[in-house]
Scaffold this motif. Structure first.
Motif, PDB file in Angstrom:
ATOM      1  N   UNK A 192      76.183  95.977  55.199  1.00 29.10           N
ATOM      2  CA  UNK A 192      75.605  96.142  53.870  1.00 29.10           C
ATOM      3  C   UNK A 192      74.326  96.319  53.400  1.00 29.10           C
ATOM      4  N   UNK A 193      74.008  97.714  52.919  1.00 33.48           N
ATOM      5  CA  UNK A 193      72.204  97.290  53.271  1.00 33.48           C
ATOM      6  C   UNK A 193      71.715  97.381  52.158  1.00 33.48           C
ATOM      7  N   UNK A 194      70.209  96.647  51.575  1.00 33.53           N
ATOM      8  CA  UNK A 194      69.668  96.318  50.427  1.00 33.53           C
ATOM      9  C   UNK A 194      68.521  97.212  50.437  1.00 33.53           C
ATOM     10  N   UNK A 195      68.178  98.300  50.178  1.00 31.37           N
ATOM     11  CA  UNK A 195      67.037  98.642  50.019  1.00 31.37           C
ATOM     12  C   UNK A 195      65.821  98.553  48.670  1.00 31.37           C
ATOM     13  N   UNK A 196      65.402  98.440  48.930  1.00 32.23           N
ATOM     14  CA  UNK A 196      64.400  97.937  48.368  1.00 32.23           C
ATOM     15  C   UNK A 196      62.839  98.652  48.261  1.00 32.23           C
ATOM     16  N   UNK A 197      62.914  99.536  47.259  1.00 34.44           N
ATOM     17  CA  UNK A 197      61.404 100.697  47.115  1.00 34.44           C
ATOM     18  C   UNK A 197      61.067 100.781  46.047  1.00 34.44           C
ATOM     19  N   UNK A 198      59.869 100.914  46.179  1.00 32.60           N
ATOM     20  CA  UNK A 198      58.253 101.303  45.262  1.00 32.60           C
ATOM     21  C   UNK A 198      57.646  99.910  44.724  1.00 32.60           C
ATOM     22  N   UNK A 199      57.490  99.293  45.530  1.00 35.16           N
ATOM     23  CA  UNK A 199      56.787  97.882  45.277  1.00 35.16           C
ATOM     24  C   UNK A 199      55.553  98.193  46.077  1.00 35.16           C
ATOM     25  N   UNK A 200      54.930  96.884  45.427  1.00 35.10           N
ATOM     26  CA  UNK A 200      53.621  96.889  45.283  1.00 35.10           C
ATOM     27  C   UNK A 200      53.079  94.874  45.186  1.00 35.10           C
ATOM     28  N   UNK A 201      52.262  94.982  46.160  1.00 31.96           N
ATOM     29  CA  UNK A 201      51.785  94.605  47.136  1.00 31.96           C
ATOM     30  C   UNK A 201      53.076  94.592  48.479  1.00 31.96           C
TER      31      UNK A 201
ATOM     32  N   UNK B 142      71.960  89.296  59.620  1.00 29.67           N
ATOM     33  CA  UNK B 142      70.901  89.603  58.757  1.00 29.67           C
ATOM     34  C   UNK B 142      69.581  90.719  59.713  1.00 29.67           C
ATOM     35  N   UNK B 143      69.079  91.586  59.387  1.00 29.39           N
ATOM     36  CA  UNK B 143      68.097  91.616  60.098  1.00 29.39           C
ATOM     37  C   UNK B 143      67.194  92.049  58.591  1.00 29.39           C
ATOM     38  N   UNK B 144      65.629  92.644  59.044  1.00 27.27           N
ATOM     39  CA  UNK B 144      64.916  93.809  58.235  1.00 27.27           C
ATOM     40  C   UNK B 144      64.041  94.107  59.222  1.00 27.27           C
ATOM     41  N   UNK B 145      63.387  94.669  58.361  1.00 24.41           N
ATOM     42  CA  UNK B 145      62.431  96.577  58.891  1.00 24.41           C
ATOM     43  C   UNK B 145      61.367  95.805  58.260  1.00 24.41           C
TER      44      UNK B 145
ATOM     45  N   UNK C 216      72.431  93.496  56.547  1.00 29.86           N
ATOM     46  CA  UNK C 216      73.421  92.489  56.696  1.00 29.86           C
ATOM     47  C   UNK C 216      75.344  92.650  56.896  1.00 29.86           C
ATOM     48  N   UNK C 217      75.321  92.013  58.644  1.00 33.04           N
ATOM     49  CA  UNK C 217      76.307  92.443  59.088  1.00 33.04           C
ATOM     50  C   UNK C 217      77.837  92.138  58.868  1.00 33.04           C
ATOM     51  N   UNK C 218      78.890  92.875  58.369  1.00 33.76           N
ATOM     52  CA  UNK C 218      80.576  91.936  57.678  1.00 33.76           C
ATOM     53  C   UNK C 218      81.229  92.482  58.024  1.00 33.76           C
TER      54      UNK C 218
END
Length: 250
Positions: free
Chosen positions: A136-145, A163-166, A182-184
């Motif tokens: 499962x991929x949680x894609x978080x985009x267009x944020x700052x900082x 869990x793993x994080x880019x 998230x591996x499931x």
């Protein structure tokens, strides 16, 4: 405050080597962009981009260069970039960032920090099959900082394994994006959620995904027969009604 230093190098030595490795004729102009991000919290990002796509970045935790160019394009990128002293130069850039931020503070070049709230999406990497491991991929985009917290739950309970994080990837508008994976193993009825916390959000943002399986071939056939049967039944009712009405008029 956003302090991102970048410079474009067209047809530099590194670029020529890269083009040769790809078998591309050098008459075409491409861009290699060296991106250094300096932030007040001492965070520093260093990466190289080729025509806007990342080809490597520096991992501070592992103290090494991480190559992200696809292996089928460049099997051994370290051989191409090894003579450029990328990691050593990244350390110099990191030290320079401290001076840049300090200078901005002394000179009063410290405008109110612009904050951009993130968007988030949750989706499976592959087609969902009962009992078959997936991601499962949680894609978080267009944020700052570039500082976010991503957490997961399964059926309402926190998840800490698999869990793993880019890293934080820069966008063209100087915001960032990041992936959490998230591996499931999917089971019927399971519900997963991805919650994002960021300083630009008044409250955390949660996306929910529940396990759904595509219908089997037999189930689809049954649905088709059911639909056809229903249509024929309605057609019979319509024809019968028409004949009755017609008979009443004779």
């Amino acid at each position: 405050m956003r302090t991102i230093c970048s410079s474009n190098m067209k047809l530099s030595a590194a670029l020529i080597l890269l083009l040769h490795s790809l078998g591309t004729v050098a008459q075409f102009v491409h861009d290699i962009t060296y991106v250094i991000g300096c932030f007040e919290n001492t965070t520093t990002t260093v990466e190289y981009e080729f025509d806007g796509e990342e080809i490597l970045h520096i991992d501070d935790d592992r103290q090494e260069v991480v190559y992200t160019v696809p292996a089928y394009l460049m099997p051994d990128p370290a051989h191409i970039f090894g003579d450029l002293h990328i990691y050593r130069n990244a350390l110099k850039a990191k030290r320079a960032c401290v001076g840049v931020v300090a200078y901005c503070k002394v000179e009063g070049i410290d405008p109110e920090e612009v904050k951009d709230p993130p968007e988030s999406f949750i989706y499976p990497e592959d087609e969902v099959v009962l009992g078959l491991e997936n991601s499962l991929i949680c894609f978080v985009n267009h944020f700052f900082p570039p500082s976010i917290n991503v957490s997961w739950t399964k059926n309402g309970l926190p998840v800490s394994e698999g869990l793993s994080f880019s890293q934080y990837y820069p966008n063209n508008d100087q915001t960032f994006h990041r992936f959490s994976t998230l591996m499931f193993t999917p089971s019927k009825g399971d519900v997963y959620s991805c919650t994002v916390e960021h300083s630009a959000l008044e409250t955390s943002k949660t996306r929910i995904w529940d396990v759904e399986f595509p219908k089997s071939h037999q189930s689809l056939i049954a649905d088709v027969y059911c639909g056809v049967g229903l249509c024929l039944g309605l057609l019979g009712v319509a024809v019968g009604t028409f004949l009755i009405v017609k008979g009443l008029h004779h």
